[in-house]
Design a protein around this motif. Structure first.
Motif, PDB file in Angstrom:
ATOM      1  N   GLY A 142       0.787  -1.234   0.000  1.00  0.00           N
ATOM      2  CA  GLY A 142       0.000   0.000   0.000  1.00  0.00           C
ATOM      3  C   GLY A 142       0.816   1.280   0.000  1.00  0.00           C
ATOM      4  N   ILE A 143       2.144   1.162  -0.045  1.00  0.00           N
ATOM      5  CA  ILE A 143       3.012   2.349  -0.042  1.00  0.00           C
ATOM      6  C   ILE A 143       3.777   2.392  -1.363  1.00  0.00           C
ATOM      7  N   LEU A 144       3.904   3.593  -1.926  1.00  0.00           N
ATOM      8  CA  LEU A 144       4.668   3.716  -3.171  1.00  0.00           C
ATOM      9  C   LEU A 144       6.079   3.165  -2.973  1.00  0.00           C
ATOM     10  N   SER A 145       6.494   2.299  -3.874  1.00  0.00           N
ATOM     11  CA  SER A 145       7.840   1.729  -3.793  1.00  0.00           C
ATOM     12  C   SER A 145       8.762   2.377  -4.832  1.00  0.00           C
ATOM     13  N   THR A 146       8.353   2.329  -6.105  1.00  0.00           N
ATOM     14  CA  THR A 146       9.190   2.927  -7.155  1.00  0.00           C
ATOM     15  C   THR A 146       8.339   3.726  -8.155  1.00  0.00           C
ATOM     16  N   THR A 147       8.967   4.731  -8.733  1.00  0.00           N
ATOM     17  CA  THR A 147       8.415   5.441  -9.892  1.00  0.00           C
ATOM     18  C   THR A 147       9.472   5.403 -10.984  1.00  0.00           C
ATOM     19  N   THR A 148       9.089   4.905 -12.153  1.00  0.00           N
ATOM     20  CA  THR A 148      10.019   4.802 -13.279  1.00  0.00           C
ATOM     21  C   THR A 148       9.595   5.778 -14.368  1.00  0.00           C
ATOM     22  N   VAL A 149      10.549   6.603 -14.809  1.00  0.00           N
ATOM     23  CA  VAL A 149      10.250   7.610 -15.831  1.00  0.00           C
ATOM     24  C   VAL A 149      11.233   7.476 -16.980  1.00  0.00           C
ATOM     25  N   PRO A 150      10.764   7.410 -18.230  1.00  0.00           N
ATOM     26  CA  PRO A 150       9.359   7.529 -18.633  1.00  0.00           C
ATOM     27  C   PRO A 150       8.575   6.242 -18.359  1.00  0.00           C
ATOM     28  N   ALA A 151       7.264   6.399 -18.179  1.00  0.00           N
ATOM     29  CA  ALA A 151       6.380   5.239 -18.052  1.00  0.00           C
ATOM     30  C   ALA A 151       6.333   4.517 -19.394  1.00  0.00           C
ATOM     31  N   ASN A 152       6.162   3.206 -19.313  1.00  0.00           N
ATOM     32  CA  ASN A 152       6.110   2.391 -20.526  1.00  0.00           C
ATOM     33  C   ASN A 152       4.694   2.414 -21.103  1.00  0.00           C
TER      34      ASN A 152
END
Lengths: 356, 356
Positions: free
Chosen positions: B216-226
């Motif tokens: 329930g907690i944000l773990s990763t953000t990858t940029v750019p999104a696929n």
């Protein structure tokens, strides 16, 4: 080797100007608190520091309390009185070390140190009186420049000697301060290397930048400098030699003249440097974080350049340009929050991103 | 239009957590001071703020003194009591505005607002008692999720209903708080758009990032999104529609599900957002500076991306990985200086640079 300082520790910074301010911000990124020691009221660094001591460098009680409240001590300028350093160093680690300060506080000691390392400098001579000045002028020739050995910055404490007849006035301008005569160096451009050395001896250098001064004050730094890659390598190796010779820990600014005979060292500064401000927007790890990493006993970060940058200082009335610069999509502004705009005062800088 | 706040002004920030800390650092870059209002002692933002008020949101005297000491007020979290907002807004401008807060403080109001704008959301229903829950389950079906209308974050205040027989327990878990039932959305990935709107209506959005949650907690953000560029455009336009509808000033985080039927809005946050932390090392102007620019009435900066980034939150014992991450040349660390490491507590984040 030093044990890395745990996040949450406090880094003491001597000096509360814009360099202390940006060091403090970088320290916060690594989870450190900062405590600023600064004689002047409301210094720029106070806005982003955990604690501030407003006291003179002669206030032994304040110096002791400051040192005892921090885990390590660094500084944003090199002219700290020896008596203050004696007290501080007896209580907490000081980085960069005393030797780096001793050498860079005195132009004669600095030039001698660099010469002894086998590096090129401008011709120079110790000036103690009119006779030694006359003799030095015969060897070095004119034009030459007479400088106080200590406390000079941004062109202050300097007198040009274009002909020998100007020597008495130049000597009088020194107000009896110990001085050094330096010969002029014919150079194409001035560059600087911002280099860092960690407690374990790891050395890292940013790409050299090309500096342009106006009225004795740095105006712009352009990165990359327009020099052949051979000189770029020379500059970085030379900076590394200086850092290693001093068993240095922290960031150093090394100013170099590019001449037909190769690189000539102009001066070194044992701290983060105005000509390294471009790293804030050209690299992932800027010079301020690199310095904090080093003094905290951390490994250095990656100093490689992701963007070409032109850094321009905003001096005095240049602040009137801020609204236009804020609208310019290629510009990153860095303002120091100084209460009063004065001619010649560094109020901020702007990093203009030149897309690769 | 608002007159741009002059450098040297003070920005008041409600909340002293890591978002307030990073907002404060960004404010310093533009020469602003910050004043933090926070009930808890020694908040992370205090280390980099000009002033800190430690007081409850019910302390009217403290609220008034705080407001009178600042030029504009913003916030790092949306659950500020209405009574406090009434006092603050009577004294100083508040950005983003009350309407943005009113809508985002309540999941039912938020979903209704988004629906009314013509945007897709999960199917939802207002739940006031067992009867309304039974009826909603018949329409929405299972699995579904029951959530408190207010004060939920990081998965708190939620109960899954896999079969209708679990409805009574789920309702009991709400502890009598007003609730909303949401249907499950079948999605391939979750993305988020960090968008900003200036006082003059200028809108700018960062490239969407792809989010992965754990527990329930944000773990990763990858940029750019696929995602295909068509969806990228849809996401940015959709965020702009929300900002304009609210006459919004500041940065907003918009979480979206990518589904076969297009983008479905999960939720909006009227503030800088964890999934926008990558902008600190992927863009010249990060989300924190963008927010400060907007609330100060400045033009927005250029939010284009110079590097691909994977942002990873450092939660609880992830702090044990800091020494290794500090040695990793591709990583930029951002630690919050929190005194105590606890399971589930966000202690910092790391932006891993993926070279273009």
């Amino acid at each position: 080797m030093t044990t890395p300082l745990p996040t949450g520790s406090t880094i003491g910074i001597l000096g509360g100007g814009q360099l202390g301010r940006m060091l403090s911000v970088a320290a916060s990124r690594l989870g450190f608190k900062t405590h600023i020691f600064e004689p002047g009221a409301n210094p720029p660094a106070a806005d982003v520091a955990h604690a501030v001591t407003t006291a003179a460098y002669e206030d032994e009680t304040a110096l002791r309390a400051f040192a005892q409240s921090v885990d390590v001590i660094t500084y944003e300028f090199e002219n700290i009185p020896t008596s203050a350093l004696d007290i501080l160093e007896s209580l907490r680690p000081l980085h960069p070390n005393r030797e780096a300060l001793r050498i860079s506080q005195d132009r004669l000691t600095e030039k001698t140190f660099l010469s002894d390392l086998g590096l090129k400098t401008a011709p120079f001579a110790d000036i103690t009186d009119a006779a030694s000045l006359d003799q030095a002028l015969q060897t070095i020739g004119t034009p030459a420049i007479l400088k106080t050995r200590r406390f000079g910055y941004d062109g202050k404490g300097q007198a040009r000697i274009m002909t020998p007849s100007e020597a008495p006035q130049a000597l009088a301008d020194m107000n009896g301060a110990p001085a050094i005569l330096e010969g002029f160096v014919t150079f194409s451009i001035e560059i600087s290397v911002i280099a860092a050395r960690a407690a374990d001896g790891q050395v890292s250098a940013y790409d050299p930048g090309e500096n342009v001064h106006k009225d004795g004050i740095l105006s712009t730094t352009t990165v990359p400098a327009n020099i052949p890659s051979r000189l770029q390598t020379d500059a970085v190796l030379l900076a590394g030699r200086i850092l290693n010779a001093l068993d240095y820990v922290g960031v150093m600014g090394v100013e170099l003249f590019v001449t037909p005979q190769g690189l000539v060292v102009n001066e070194i500064a044992p701290r983060v440097h105005n000509s390294g401000h471009w790293t804030q927007n050209g690299c992932t790890i800027c010079q301020f974080e690199q310095h904090i990493r080093a003094v905290a006993g951390w490994p250095l970060g990656d100093g490689s350049r992701h963007s070409d940058v032109i850094m321009e200082n905003l001096i005095g009335d240049d602040m009137d340009r801020v609204p236009a610069l804020a609208r310019d999509g290629s510009c990153a502004l860095h303002l120091y929050g100084k209460a009063e705009t004065k001619p010649g005062r560094k109020m901020g800088h702007v990093n203009r991103i030149v897309k690769p």
